[in-house]
Design a protein around this motif. Structure first.
Motif, short mmCIF file in Angstrom:
data_model
loop_
_atom_site.label_atom_id
_atom_site.label_comp_id
_atom_site.label_asym_id
_atom_site.label_seq_id
_atom_site.Cartn_x
_atom_site.Cartn_y
_atom_site.Cartn_z
N GLY A 171 0.77 3.48 4.43
CA GLY A 171 1.31 4.02 3.19
C GLY A 171 0.92 3.17 2.00
O GLY A 171 0.56 2.00 2.12
N ASN A 172 1.03 3.75 0.81
CA ASN A 172 0.68 3.04 -0.43
C ASN A 172 1.88 2.23 -0.93
O ASN A 172 2.36 2.40 -2.05
CB ASN A 172 0.21 4.03 -1.50
N ASP A 173 2.36 1.35 -0.06
CA ASP A 173 3.47 0.47 -0.41
C ASP A 173 3.19 -0.89 0.20
O ASP A 173 2.13 -1.12 0.80
CB ASP A 173 4.81 1.05 0.10
N GLU A 174 4.13 -1.82 0.03
CA GLU A 174 3.87 -3.19 0.48
C GLU A 174 3.62 -3.29 1.98
O GLU A 174 2.70 -3.99 2.42
CB GLU A 174 5.06 -4.09 0.09
N ILE A 175 4.42 -2.58 2.78
CA ILE A 175 4.25 -2.67 4.23
C ILE A 175 2.93 -2.02 4.65
O ILE A 175 2.24 -2.51 5.57
CB ILE A 175 5.46 -2.04 4.98
N GLY A 176 2.53 -0.93 3.97
CA GLY A 176 1.25 -0.29 4.26
C GLY A 176 0.08 -1.21 3.94
O GLY A 176 -0.89 -1.30 4.70
N LYS A 177 0.18 -1.90 2.80
CA LYS A 177 -0.87 -2.84 2.42
C LYS A 177 -0.91 -4.04 3.37
O LYS A 177 -1.99 -4.55 3.70
CB LYS A 177 -0.64 -3.32 0.99
N LEU A 178 0.27 -4.46 3.82
CA LEU A 178 0.33 -5.59 4.77
C LEU A 178 -0.32 -5.21 6.09
O LEU A 178 -1.08 -6.00 6.67
CB LEU A 178 1.78 -6.01 4.98
N MET A 179 -0.02 -4.02 6.60
CA MET A 179 -0.61 -3.59 7.86
C MET A 179 -2.12 -3.37 7.74
O MET A 179 -2.86 -3.60 8.69
CB MET A 179 0.08 -2.32 8.37
N HIS A 180 -2.57 -2.96 6.56
CA HIS A 180 -4.02 -2.89 6.31
C HIS A 180 -4.63 -4.28 6.47
O HIS A 180 -5.66 -4.45 7.14
CB HIS A 180 -4.30 -2.36 4.90
N ASP A 181 -3.99 -5.28 5.88
CA ASP A 181 -4.51 -6.65 5.95
C ASP A 181 -4.51 -7.18 7.38
O ASP A 181 -5.41 -7.93 7.77
CB ASP A 181 -3.69 -7.58 5.05
N PHE A 182 -3.51 -6.79 8.17
CA PHE A 182 -3.44 -7.26 9.54
C PHE A 182 -4.58 -6.70 10.39
O PHE A 182 -4.94 -7.30 11.41
CB PHE A 182 -2.08 -6.90 10.16
#
Length: 269
Positions: A171-182
């Motif tokens: 998703g386009n939110d903090e958790i979505g961006k974090l999981m992208h980075d992971f």
């Protein structure tokens, strides 16, 4: 090219593909990385007040029976709350009983002799899974205990928390961006510089790459030694070979080590 050089080249290629979703790489990147651990905890828990005062990676904890678990990241904040962050790429490793076991080990570790159980701080076991193991298409799944009172359910409030994070979420939110980075192999494509700079160091900096290659070499050696011990223990239990003959089959172990293993096997028999 020698075997050693070939192995080194293989390590360099493997290093390029490593992500935070690989537990060993995450543990290296988050070792003493207070800022990175705080970022993860703040996003996952939706809180801005977390201040980490201690971070230990790949830490073994044992219960009274000697059964242990190795925590990927064990952190403590300034309110003495304890956090266990686990990476699980296989669904089978993120089961409910595994979460319960890790949670119980944290509690046993926290409470010291003479401590009042009412003073035990909250604990959090956080599983970041590569797949959506709960199958609910949600970014985060909080697990809490409830008391059933008639038709109502009231939060038990024992301070023990288990959280599953869906690594597939984008998703386009903090958790979505974090999981992208992971799941990102290129630090330059990551959203959070706090995580990217550590990944960049171990993937692109000469000293960091050398350190990571040494870690991978140590892991290979440890795995080979563990395999040798398992083989030797099986052969000792069968009792059909002398220790000298076993030593020829598993040259990584000395006769003295085999004698010690034999004594332990006989004691457990």
């Amino acid at each position: 090219m020698s075997t050693t050089e070939q192995t080194h080249q293989q390590d360099l290629e493997r290093l390029k593909s490593l992500r935070y979703m690989d537990d060993d790489f995450m543990s290296v990147c988050l070792a003493d990385n207070f800022e990175g651990v705080e970022l993860i905890l703040r996003i996952v828990l939706g809180r801005e007040d977390i201040k980490v005062k201690s971070v230990r990676t790949q830490e073994p904890l044992k219960n009274l029976q000697g059964r242990s678990a190795v925590l990927d990241v064990h952190a403590v904040d300034d309110a003495d709350k304890e956090f266990d962050v686990e990476i699980q790429r296989k669904d089978a490793g993120a089961g409910a009983k595994r979460a319960r076991h890790n949670s119980s080990l944290l509690d046993a570790h926290i409470l010291k002799a003479g401590d009042d159980t009412e003073d035990i701080p909250d604990s959090y076991v956080i599983f970041i899974t590569e797949n959506d193991v709960m199958k609910g298409n949600q970014p985060i799944y909080p697990v809490e205990r409830y008391v059933t009172i008639g038709e109502n359910k009231v939060l038990f409030g024992d301070g023990s928390h288990i959280i599953y994070v869906n690594g597939k979420y984008r998703g386009n939110d903090e958790i979505g961006k974090l999981m992208h980075d992971f799941s990102c192999t290129n630090p330059d494509d990551m959203n959070y510089e706090t995580l990217a700079k550590k990944a960049r160091y171990f993937k692109q900096d000469e000293k960091g790459v050398a350190a990571m290659c040494k870690i991978m070499e140590d892991m290979r050696n440890e795995a080979a030694l563990n395999n040798a011990r398992e083989t030797a223990e099986r052969l000792i239990k069968k009792g059909k070979m002398t220790l000298e003959e076993i030593a020829e089959c598993v040259p990584l172990l000395s006769i003295d080590e085999l004698r010690k293993m034999e004594a332990e096997v006989m004691q457990l028999a």
